[in-house]
Enzyme design. Structure first.
Site, short mmCIF file in Angstrom:
data_model
loop_
_atom_site.label_atom_id
_atom_site.label_comp_id
_atom_site.label_asym_id
_atom_site.label_seq_id
_atom_site.Cartn_x
_atom_site.Cartn_y
_atom_site.Cartn_z
N HIS A 110 0.92 -1.00 -0.26
CA HIS A 110 -0.34 -0.23 0.01
C HIS A 110 0.46 1.37 0.00
O HIS A 110 0.31 2.02 0.26
CB HIS A 110 -0.63 -0.24 1.28
CG HIS A 110 -1.45 -1.59 1.36
ND1 HIS A 110 -2.60 -1.73 0.62
CD2 HIS A 110 -2.18 -1.99 2.20
CE1 HIS A 110 -3.40 -2.94 0.85
NE2 HIS A 110 -2.57 -2.69 2.42
N HIS A 141 -7.14 -4.77 -0.93
CA HIS A 141 -6.47 -5.64 -0.67
C HIS A 141 -7.09 -6.82 -2.34
O HIS A 141 -6.76 -7.40 -2.66
CB HIS A 141 -6.27 -6.98 0.04
CG HIS A 141 -6.26 -6.32 1.25
ND1 HIS A 141 -6.95 -5.23 2.53
CD2 HIS A 141 -5.26 -6.08 1.71
CE1 HIS A 141 -6.05 -4.89 3.18
NE2 HIS A 141 -4.95 -5.06 3.00
#
Lengths: 332, 332
Positions: A56, A218
């Site tokens: 991320h 995700h």
């Protein structure tokens, strides 16, 4: 799978080494566990720590530095870090005023931060946790009971980090973080999937004319898969859900955050911002601060998320306060 | 084609509107031609102006602001801006000390900036141009006679912008820009192609296990197409060519710039930086400044470029000087 990597097993490690080599004035690596530490810690302030799966970036490792995080604990890609990472990171940066863990609401993260907090508390170190759960897309999902923590985390880390930098107490810092979480809402979408290196194939499949609304960071399923629409229609879908949830009302002053999922050109994010600005103006909601760019990503996924934070005067002041991290920097 | 856009014809326009709405404290749009202007121009300083095809954001429009560009002239995607854009932008920001055009070496850009310069000179406005041609990959290419201008442009705009901000003369600013260009070399590679909205299909095709070494920022052909290699091998290929070209020597102090093509995760760019750092250390070349991120992109292309600039003391000081633009900001 085509990626700029060496061995699949060393992706996170080598990326962290690169980060530390590029920013030795800001961050250093913990000598024994996988954690990124502020180079000048411990300081006499509340230590603000976050962490979570890698993939991320720049969140969270790129937000370590003056005015934001004291440490970040990165797990493997899309995998929670372990309690010993969180515990050792806290021990390394605790300056005596206690530790705040900012935790995104994913079951693995929650469990492991709780264990680390228990270990710290057992040693008499003051520790608090705030769970960020700003994603309005879905209740419960693949890795989460309740709502997921997404873009609001970036804003919380900046604002809370500035408060800690001012010397606020652990109680004050925790309360502020809860206030940010209570006033922030987000929702995202994806045009493409992403490929976790260890998996070697895309996390999910989207048709050549499909998008997923309400996607998780995700690649966990969102609300709805549908034909691709225009930026304006996408903004309308995301922003309507975000605005109605809090709800944000005419006259509210907000920070509008248009976040890229990693693979979307900056130029497209500005088109999204343009449409979001028009959308909010019609509702009488005033954008008084903004952030546009790739800050909480999902590897090379194409797509975006929209986050709105209802600001009060203190949050505005703390947002504007100097910050100096690899991923976010102004005022110094 | 899946993109966060509305109409294909309005991609550049709406993106610029978004940029201006997000950063009203830094930039404004020219009222009649497509140009991004510094909000506080004209100032009593040399006006530093650049421009070129869109699709490389944040370059150039994101580099308008204190300590960098006074104006940027964006063309359609991968298409040169027109002379009237360059002329009107210069007229809008010229503070009386003259105008420097920083031009990437592409035939259309060269021709149009030359026409604009002629128009300004005809009015008695002092104007100079410096052509950036730092790409060592190929001599001559699809849009260029000689070498292409790529990553070195970003560094030139920062360093030269800082010099102009100090009040230097047009002659001094031009000479510095030429010195930067003489000491900077770059080379890029791509893992994937990109799709120009108006074309609706990828600019070129790369097989699922192929990469292109020496790619141009519009997807123009590079040196060689080959099977994908590791980040370390890719760095070795790019950096060897870059180092041997100038050549960079043991003891040289350099700024190392790892640039993402737009669709590559930041985490991978740090892996590339890690490998580049090791590579240069073995050669005795010292990285004393660095930049890692997406600064000169090719829409959503995956890949990276490596730029090395041999620094002298003045360049170091000017690199460190405060800058405040949408795309690059520190010291304020």
């Amino acid at each position: 799978m085509k990626k700029l990597i060496n061995e699949v097993e060393k992706v996170v490690e080598e990326s962290l080494q690169g980060l530390a080599k590029a920013h030795p004035d800001l961050v250093k690596l913990h000598p024994s566990v996988r954690a990124v530490l502020r180079v000048d810690s411990p300081k006499e302030k509340v230590a603000v720590i976050s962490g979570g799966g890698s993939g991320h970036e720049p969140m969270h490792t790129g937000f370590v530095g003056f005015g934001m995080l004291d440490a970040a604990c990165p797990g493997e890609i899309f995998t929670s870090p372990t309690p010993d990472q969180m515990y050792e990171a806290a021990k390394a940066v605790n300056g005596g005023k206690g530790v705040l863990y900012i935790v995104k609401n994913y079951s693995g993260d929650i469990m492991n931060f709780q264990m680390a907090a228990d270990m710290l508390a057992g040693e008499g170190i003051p520790v608090e946790q705030v769970i960020i759960n700003d994603d309005v897309a879905v209740e419960d999902s693949l890795y989460t009971a309740g709502r997921r923590g997404v873009g609001g985390t970036v804003l919380a880390e900046k604002i809370v980090g500035a408060k800690a930098e001012e010397g606020a107490s652990l109680e004050e810092v925790k309360k502020l973080c809860e206030r940010v979480n209570a006033n922030v809402r987000s929702m995202g979408m994806a045009l493409t999937s992403c490929t976790v290196p260890a998996a070697g194939k895309p996390t999910f499949e989207l048709g050549p004319d499909e998008m997923e609304i309400g996607i998780g960071i995700h690649g966990e399923p969102g609300r709805q898969r549908m034909k691709v629409k225009t930026a304006r229609e996408i903004v309308e879908m995301l922003a309507t859900t975000v605005v109605e949830d809090l709800p944000f009302k005419a006259g509210d002053e907000v920070l509008a955050f248009v976040n890229g999922m990693g693979g979307t050109p900056l130029s497209e994010l500005y088109i999204v911002y343009n449409d979001l600005s028009d959308f909010l103006e019609k509702k009488g909601i005033k954008i008084v601060r903004n952030l546009v760019g790739n800050y909480i990503t999902s590897l090379e996924m194409q797509g975006c998320s929209i986050t709105l934070l209802r600001l009060d005067e203190e949050m505005k002041r703390l947002w504007d306060a100097p910050v100096c991290t690899p991923g976010l920097r102004w005022g110094m």
